[in-house]
Design a protein around this motif. Structure first.
Motif, PDB file in Angstrom:
ATOM      1  N   LEU A 117       1.163  -0.878   0.254  1.00 39.32           N
ATOM      2  CA  LEU A 117       0.189  -0.592  -0.267  1.00 39.32           C
ATOM      3  C   LEU A 117       0.699   0.809  -0.145  1.00 39.32           C
ATOM      4  CD1 LEU A 117      -2.264  -0.923   2.962  1.00 39.32           C
ATOM      5  CD2 LEU A 117      -2.856  -0.418   0.449  1.00 39.32           C
ATOM      6  N   ALA A 118       0.227   2.251  -0.450  1.00 41.69           N
ATOM      7  CA  ALA A 118       1.500   3.206  -0.518  1.00 41.69           C
ATOM      8  C   ALA A 118       1.083   4.211   0.864  1.00 41.69           C
ATOM      9  CB  ALA A 118       0.138   4.954  -1.521  1.00 41.69           C
ATOM     10  N   PRO A 119       1.969   4.694   1.406  1.00 42.92           N
ATOM     11  CA  PRO A 119       1.846   5.693   3.236  1.00 42.92           C
ATOM     12  C   PRO A 119       0.191   5.921   3.473  1.00 42.92           C
ATOM     13  CG  PRO A 119       4.355   5.903   1.840  1.00 42.92           C
ATOM     14  CD  PRO A 119       3.030   5.624   0.705  1.00 42.92           C
ATOM     15  N   THR A 120      -0.285   6.921   2.721  1.00 48.53           N
ATOM     16  CA  THR A 120      -1.644   7.068   3.642  1.00 48.53           C
ATOM     17  C   THR A 120      -2.536   6.230   3.475  1.00 48.53           C
ATOM     18  OG1 THR A 120      -1.136   9.778   2.328  1.00 48.53           O
ATOM     19  CG2 THR A 120      -3.285   8.745   3.246  1.00 48.53           C
ATOM     20  N   GLU A 121      -2.219   5.502   2.293  1.00 47.37           N
ATOM     21  CA  GLU A 121      -3.190   4.231   2.702  1.00 47.37           C
ATOM     22  C   GLU A 121      -2.808   3.113   3.329  1.00 47.37           C
ATOM     23  OE1 GLU A 121      -4.661   3.143  -2.161  1.00 47.37           O
ATOM     24  OE2 GLU A 121      -2.267   2.616  -1.510  1.00 47.37           O
ATOM     25  N   ARG A 122      -1.820   3.285   3.410  1.00 49.67           N
ATOM     26  CA  ARG A 122      -1.211   1.467   5.205  1.00 49.67           C
ATOM     27  C   ARG A 122      -2.112   2.742   6.013  1.00 49.67           C
ATOM     28  NH1 ARG A 122       4.547  -1.207   5.120  1.00 49.67           N
ATOM     29  NH2 ARG A 122       4.698  -2.297   7.753  1.00 49.67           N
ATOM     30  N   ALA A 123      -1.769   3.852   6.569  1.00 48.65           N
ATOM     31  CA  ALA A 123      -2.130   4.598   7.843  1.00 48.65           C
ATOM     32  C   ALA A 123      -3.277   4.724   7.869  1.00 48.65           C
ATOM     33  CB  ALA A 123      -1.200   6.105   7.648  1.00 48.65           C
ATOM     34  N   VAL A 124      -4.479   4.547   6.678  1.00 44.12           N
ATOM     35  CA  VAL A 124      -6.256   4.802   7.296  1.00 44.12           C
ATOM     36  C   VAL A 124      -6.630   3.526   7.331  1.00 44.12           C
ATOM     37  CG1 VAL A 124      -8.334   5.266   5.222  1.00 44.12           C
ATOM     38  CG2 VAL A 124      -6.087   6.623   5.095  1.00 44.12           C
ATOM     39  N   PHE A 125      -6.018   2.716   6.083  1.00 44.89           N
ATOM     40  CA  PHE A 125      -5.675   0.908   6.751  1.00 44.89           C
ATOM     41  C   PHE A 125      -6.363   0.351   8.118  1.00 44.89           C
ATOM     42  CE2 PHE A 125      -5.792  -3.735   6.698  1.00 44.89           C
ATOM     43  CZ  PHE A 125      -7.298  -4.282   5.822  1.00 44.89           C
ATOM     44  N   VAL A 126      -4.718   0.829   8.494  1.00 36.30           N
ATOM     45  CA  VAL A 126      -4.539   0.595  10.248  1.00 36.30           C
ATOM     46  C   VAL A 126      -5.799   1.136  10.812  1.00 36.30           C
ATOM     47  CG1 VAL A 126      -2.834   0.541  11.801  1.00 36.30           C
ATOM     48  CG2 VAL A 126      -2.338  -0.696   9.727  1.00 36.30           C
ATOM     49  N   LEU A 127      -5.090   2.034  11.075  1.00 34.79           N
ATOM     50  CA  LEU A 127      -5.689   3.387  11.932  1.00 34.79           C
ATOM     51  C   LEU A 127      -7.640   2.878  11.701  1.00 34.79           C
ATOM     52  CD1 LEU A 127      -4.492   7.029  11.602  1.00 34.79           C
ATOM     53  CD2 LEU A 127      -4.101   5.272  12.785  1.00 34.79           C
ATOM     54  N   ARG A 128      -8.623   2.481  10.336  1.00 36.80           N
ATOM     55  CA  ARG A 128      -9.497   2.049  10.305  1.00 36.80           C
ATOM     56  C   ARG A 128     -10.291  -0.129  11.298  1.00 36.80           C
ATOM     57  NH1 ARG A 128     -14.731   3.931  11.503  1.00 36.80           N
ATOM     58  NH2 ARG A 128     -16.339   2.683  10.335  1.00 36.80           N
ATOM     59  N   GLU A 129      -9.669  -0.510  10.450  1.00 37.21           N
ATOM     60  CA  GLU A 129      -9.574  -1.430  10.572  1.00 37.21           C
ATOM     61  C   GLU A 129      -8.686  -2.136  11.518  1.00 37.21           C
ATOM     62  OE1 GLU A 129     -11.832  -2.726   8.444  1.00 37.21           O
ATOM     63  OE2 GLU A 129     -11.957  -0.965   7.089  1.00 37.21           O
ATOM     64  N   VAL A 130      -8.195  -1.519  12.420  1.00 38.63           N
ATOM     65  CA  VAL A 130      -7.302  -2.769  13.259  1.00 38.63           C
ATOM     66  C   VAL A 130      -7.908  -1.570  14.411  1.00 38.63           C
ATOM     67  CG1 VAL A 130      -5.280  -3.055  13.582  1.00 38.63           C
ATOM     68  CG2 VAL A 130      -5.221  -3.677  12.363  1.00 38.63           C
ATOM     69  N   PHE A 131      -7.628  -0.267  14.406  1.00 42.23           N
ATOM     70  CA  PHE A 131      -7.879   0.250  14.995  1.00 42.23           C
ATOM     71  C   PHE A 131      -9.214   1.121  15.787  1.00 42.23           C
ATOM     72  CE2 PHE A 131      -3.399  -0.044  14.897  1.00 42.23           C
ATOM     73  CZ  PHE A 131      -3.090  -0.414  16.717  1.00 42.23           C
ATOM     74  N   ALA A 132     -10.194   0.903  14.238  1.00 45.66           N
ATOM     75  CA  ALA A 132     -11.540   0.985  14.762  1.00 45.66           C
ATOM     76  C   ALA A 132     -11.535   2.605  14.803  1.00 45.66           C
ATOM     77  CB  ALA A 132     -11.973   0.700  15.782  1.00 45.66           C
ATOM     78  N   LEU A 133     -11.033   3.542  14.368  1.00 47.33           N
ATOM     79  CA  LEU A 133     -10.682   5.256  15.006  1.00 47.33           C
ATOM     80  C   LEU A 133     -11.667   5.580  14.096  1.00 47.33           C
ATOM     81  CD1 LEU A 133      -7.919   4.715  16.577  1.00 47.33           C
ATOM     82  CD2 LEU A 133      -7.545   6.914  15.142  1.00 47.33           C
ATOM     83  N   ASP A 134     -12.887   6.521  14.246  1.00 48.72           N
ATOM     84  CA  ASP A 134     -13.969   7.287  13.225  1.00 48.72           C
ATOM     85  C   ASP A 134     -12.924   7.809  12.355  1.00 48.72           C
ATOM     86  OD1 ASP A 134     -13.105  10.031  14.078  1.00 48.72           O
ATOM     87  OD2 ASP A 134     -14.427   9.175  15.708  1.00 48.72           O
ATOM     88  N   TYR A 135     -13.598   8.165  11.131  1.00 45.99           N
ATOM     89  CA  TYR A 135     -12.794   8.725   9.887  1.00 45.99           C
ATOM     90  C   TYR A 135     -12.805  10.063   9.794  1.00 45.99           C
ATOM     91  CZ  TYR A 135     -14.859   5.004   7.010  1.00 45.99           C
ATOM     92  OH  TYR A 135     -14.892   3.664   6.582  1.00 45.99           O
ATOM     93  N   ASP A 136     -13.005  11.046  11.289  1.00 46.48           N
ATOM     94  CA  ASP A 136     -12.579  12.499  11.707  1.00 46.48           C
ATOM     95  C   ASP A 136     -11.676  12.597  12.336  1.00 46.48           C
ATOM     96  OD1 ASP A 136     -14.596  13.647  10.545  1.00 46.48           O
ATOM     97  OD2 ASP A 136     -16.491  13.838  12.164  1.00 46.48           O
ATOM     98  N   GLU A 137     -10.917  11.394  12.936  1.00 53.06           N
ATOM     99  CA  GLU A 137      -9.689  10.689  13.399  1.00 53.06           C
ATOM    100  C   GLU A 137      -8.888  10.597  12.691  1.00 53.06           C
ATOM    101  OE1 GLU A 137     -10.664   9.493  18.082  1.00 53.06           O
ATOM    102  OE2 GLU A 137     -11.200   7.842  16.337  1.00 53.06           O
TER     103      GLU A 137
END
Length: 295
Positions: A117-137
């Protein structure tokens, strides 16, 4: 609201393992994750804590930004890496394996998928799918709008879904397969290896140019089985021991009292489809004690 140095230290200590895990999942390197934590602490210590409403979200945001900066830098460094680059393995506690979804997210196989994944894609995936952060966070952490983050998350999920292991294998079945694999390696049993290897299995070795390792992936059950059957694991000075690595059963080659190689496996539909052999000594320093991973 927070105030006072003691409170700042307490909050950082409370979330330290979480922050380390975020950084590690973004970087695949415990050493780089530790550096990111130091940078996060310096920025946290200088923050106006009276304005901080949610310490966890604030710290995750700092950690993500620092990890993304480092990820873009190490990406260039990895282009000149000698041989295959593999994530830094971590010795993990049993409770990591108990959380099946979390264990998958920190597995060697998934970390390699995340590398695509590209860096930003990786960060978004990890924060959303693993740590369940909301989209605003997440938007605040990656400097994107919530709408853009939703699109990135959708794209990243599809990318990962096409590459993640197929057909989950239970912990008990993976231990049995690992035991069979171990016995075959210890005895040089080519047929025993062929019984547990998928036809298209791939072997990757990471010596980092420091230790001898295959420089290119070895593909195909026959070739991989013969490579493993010729291993010096049966030498008197070397022993092969099971361990929990990145939330999954793995094997450690011990030589002269120290860890020489970490062997992690990827299973697809009950067979071994990938073998990851990490020999680079710079990547084995965190194998002396269990890593504090949490979400």
């Amino acid at each position: 609201m927070l105030s006072g140095h003691g409170t700042a230290v307490d909050a950082f200590v409370t979330y330290r393992n979480l922050l380390f895990t975020v950084a590690y999942e973004l970087l695949g390197s415990a050493a780089d994750a530790e550096d990111v934590l130091q940078e996060t602490w310096l920025r946290w210590a200088d923050a106006d804590l009276a304005t901080v409403r949610d310490p966890r979200a604030y710290l995750v945001r700092i950690t993500t930004r620092q990890a993304l900066n480092r990820l873009r830098a190490v990406g260039r460094r990895r282009e000149s890496y000698v041989g295959s680059w593999l994530p830094e393995p971590l010795l993990t506690a049993p409770d990591v394996a108990d959380d099946v979804e979390f264990a998958e997210s920190v597995s060697m196989a998934m970390l390699l998928v995340l590398e695509t994944l590209a860096p930003t894609e990786r960060a978004v995936f990890v924060l959303r799918e693993v740590f369940a952060l909301d989209y605003d966070e997440i938007a605040g952490a990656v400097d994107k709008s919530p709408a853009a983050v939703r699109q990135i998350a959708h794209r990243a999920r599809a990318h990962v879904a096409a590459r993640r292991p197929r057909g989950a294998i239970s912990p008990a079945d993976s231990r049995r397969a690992l035991d069979a694999f171990r016995r075959a390696v210890e005895t040089g049993d080519v047929q025993g290896l062929l019984d547990v290897l998928a036809p298209d299995v791939v072997f990757l070795g990471d010596g980092g140019g420091i230790r001898q390792a295959v420089l290119r992936p070895v593909a195909g059950a026959d070739r991989v089985a013969r490579l493993l059957a010729s291993t010096p694991a049966r030498a008197a000075a070397m022993s092969l021991r099971p361990a929990q690595v990145n939330g999954h059963p793995a094997l450690l080659f011990h030589l002269d009292g120290g860890i020489d190689t970490v062997i992690a496996l990827r299973f697809d539909e009950g067979l071994i489809t990938a073998i990851y052999a990490v020999r680079n000594p710079e990547k084995l320093s965190h194998m002396r004690r269990e890593a504090g991973l949490r979400r």
